[in-house]
Design an enzyme around this catalytic site. Structure first.
Site, PDB file in Angstrom:
ATOM      1  CG  ASN A   1      -5.645  12.337  28.913  1.00 21.99           C
ATOM      2  OD1 ASN A   1      -5.732  11.522  27.996  1.00 21.99           O
ATOM      3  ND2 ASN A   1      -6.386  13.426  28.979  1.00 21.99           N
ATOM      4  CD1 TRP A   2       0.223   9.199  27.776  1.00 27.78           C
ATOM      5  CD2 TRP A   2       0.615   7.852  26.030  1.00 27.78           C
ATOM      6  NE1 TRP A   2       1.218   8.315  28.140  1.00 27.78           N
ATOM      7  CE2 TRP A   2       1.475   7.476  27.090  1.00 27.78           C
ATOM      8  CE3 TRP A   2       0.688   7.130  24.833  1.00 27.78           C
ATOM      9  CZ2 TRP A   2       2.388   6.428  26.973  1.00 27.78           C
ATOM     10  CZ3 TRP A   2       1.587   6.085  24.723  1.00 27.78           C
ATOM     11  CH2 TRP A   2       2.432   5.749  25.789  1.00 27.78           C
ATOM     12  CE  LYS A   3      -4.580  16.503  27.506  1.00 31.10           C
ATOM     13  NZ  LYS A   3      -5.122  17.822  27.731  1.00 31.10           N
TER      14      LYS A   3
ATOM     15  CD  GLU B   1      -8.415  17.837  26.158  1.00 30.73           C
ATOM     16  OE1 GLU B   1      -8.152  16.693  25.740  1.00 30.73           O
ATOM     17  OE2 GLU B   1      -7.598  18.519  26.806  1.00 30.73           O
TER      18      GLU B   1
ATOM     19  N   GLY C   1      -1.582  15.404  31.778  1.00 32.65           N
ATOM     20  CA  GLY C   1      -1.582  15.463  30.321  1.00 32.65           C
ATOM     21  C   GLY C   1      -0.175  15.649  29.775  1.00 32.65           C
ATOM     22  N   GLY C   2       0.174  16.894  29.478  1.00 32.32           N
ATOM     23  CA  GLY C   2       1.443  17.204  28.814  1.00 32.32           C
ATOM     24  C   GLY C   2       2.667  16.538  29.432  1.00 32.32           C
TER      25      GLY C   2
ATOM     26  CB  SER D   1      -0.816  22.841  34.413  1.00 30.27           C
ATOM     27  OG  SER D   1      -1.445  23.287  33.228  1.00 30.27           O
TER      28      SER D   1
ATOM     29  CG  HIS E   1     -10.395  14.956  29.349  1.00 35.16           C
ATOM     30  ND1 HIS E   1     -10.280  16.162  28.697  1.00 35.16           N
ATOM     31  CD2 HIS E   1      -9.264  14.820  30.087  1.00 35.16           C
ATOM     32  CE1 HIS E   1      -9.125  16.719  29.016  1.00 35.16           C
ATOM     33  NE2 HIS E   1      -8.491  15.924  29.859  1.00 35.16           N
TER      34      HIS E   1
ATOM     35  CD  GLU F   1      -8.238  16.388  34.170  1.00 35.90           C
ATOM     36  OE1 GLU F   1      -7.033  16.115  34.285  1.00 35.90           O
ATOM     37  OE2 GLU F   1      -8.841  16.345  33.095  1.00 35.90           O
TER      38      GLU F   1
ATOM     39  N   GLY G   1      -3.742  22.065  30.297  1.00 36.88           N
ATOM     40  CA  GLY G   1      -2.913  22.408  29.145  1.00 36.88           C
ATOM     41  C   GLY G   1      -2.540  23.885  29.072  1.00 36.88           C
TER      42      GLY G   1
HETATM   43  C1  PEP Z   1      -5.439  16.371  31.102  1.00 39.53           C
HETATM   44  O1  PEP Z   1      -5.250  16.068  29.937  1.00 39.53           O
HETATM   45  O2  PEP Z   1      -6.333  15.799  31.723  1.00 39.53           O
HETATM   46  C2  PEP Z   1      -4.597  17.395  31.716  1.00 39.53           C
HETATM   47  C3  PEP Z   1      -4.761  17.687  32.972  1.00 39.53           C
HETATM   48  O3  PEP Z   1      -3.660  17.983  30.902  1.00 39.53           O
HETATM   49  P1  PEP Z   1      -2.400  18.885  31.393  1.00 39.53           P
HETATM   50  O4  PEP Z   1      -1.713  18.113  32.474  1.00 39.53           O
HETATM   51  O5  PEP Z   1      -1.563  19.032  30.155  1.00 39.53           O
HETATM   52  O6  PEP Z   1      -2.946  20.170  31.897  1.00 39.53           O
END
Ligand code: PEP
Length: 248
Positions: free
Chosen positions: A10-12, A97, A234-235, A213, A95, A167, A173
């Protein structure tokens, strides 16, 4: 039949179109896998160049959002038809966010899930609890509520094909990962919820990811759990580590 693992990035709101094409090239040889589905969920403006850049590879492209109407006066929105025509296969829905910053409700997300399915896109439906909810001991109650509302009126055959991402919001994050036992417990709870709503075969078929994470160091332990069918990342999806996660 064993469920095939699926690892999605997930590049956001990261990566300009030119940065996106560069990243795809950098990851190209690292994300090759015969046994895992690999998806890049990218910002809308990156979809066209990324679809082009992944041609001939095992990577599929996902969107991070879609709108519930087919066309018309919805300035700034993107329809499912536009995504399909551009070569998108998956779409992230719900998501945390989007729920938190854009006020997306379960009722609205249910419409998004139905629109995605109607147009042949595979939803990656996200759910998860806050730290406060976990500490209050209502994690599973909350997630069951989300799943039941977001999938209301969706047919069993369509649920069998979708992807659900568990999640925990406190792990997104933050660098704080749920333990593999915590993640397994909730992913199993989601599968049990699907079995109650539908039937055992649908619950067995639906793929449930863990997200929060995930990194090159914890992916193997998380993905080894019986009810965790991969990850939403994500990251770590924006760097070479993503290849290590795919090939955990
Ligand atoms: C996400 O964006 O769905 C996510 C899980 O981010 P991260 O891996 O950075 O926690």
């Amino acid at each position: 039949m064993a469920r095939r693992k699926i690892v999605a990035g997930n590049w956001k709101m990261n990566m300009t179109p030119s940065e996106a094409v560069k990243l795809v090239a950098e990851l190209k040889d690292l994300v090759v896998s015969d046994s895992v589905d690999v998806v890049y969920c990218v910002p809308a403006i990156d979809i066209v160049p990324v679809v082009e850049a992944v041609k001939g590879t095992n990577v599929q492209v996902g969107a991070e959002n879609l709108y519930i109407e087919d066309k018309g006066a919805y300035t700034g929105e993107i329809s499912a038809d536009m995504l399909v025509d551009a070569g998108v296969k998956y779409v992230v829905i719900g998501h945390s966010e989007r729920r938190e910053y854009f006020g997306e409700t379960d009722e609205f997300l249910n419409k998004k899930v139905k629109k995605a399915i109607e147009k042949g896109l595979t939803p990656i439906l996200c759910c998860g609890e806050t730290l406060e909810q976990r500490e209050m001991g209502v994690t599973m109650d909350w997630i069951r509520l989300q799943i039941k509302s977001d999938l209301a009126g969706v047919a069993a055959a369509d649920v069998a094909n979708l992807v659900i991402a568990y999640e925990p919001i406190w792990a997104i994050g933050t660098g704080k990962t749920a333990t593999s036992d915590q993640a397994q417990e909730v992913c199993k709870g989601i599968r049990d919820c699907i079995a109650e709503m539908y039937d055992a075969a649908t619950a067995e078929a639906v793929r449930i990811q863990y997200g929060g994470s995930v990194n090159a160091g914890n992916a193997a332990e998380l993905f080894a759990k019986p009810d965790i069918d991969g990850g939403l990342v994500g990251g770590a999806s924006l760097k070479a580590d993503f290849g290590k996660i795919v090939n955990y």
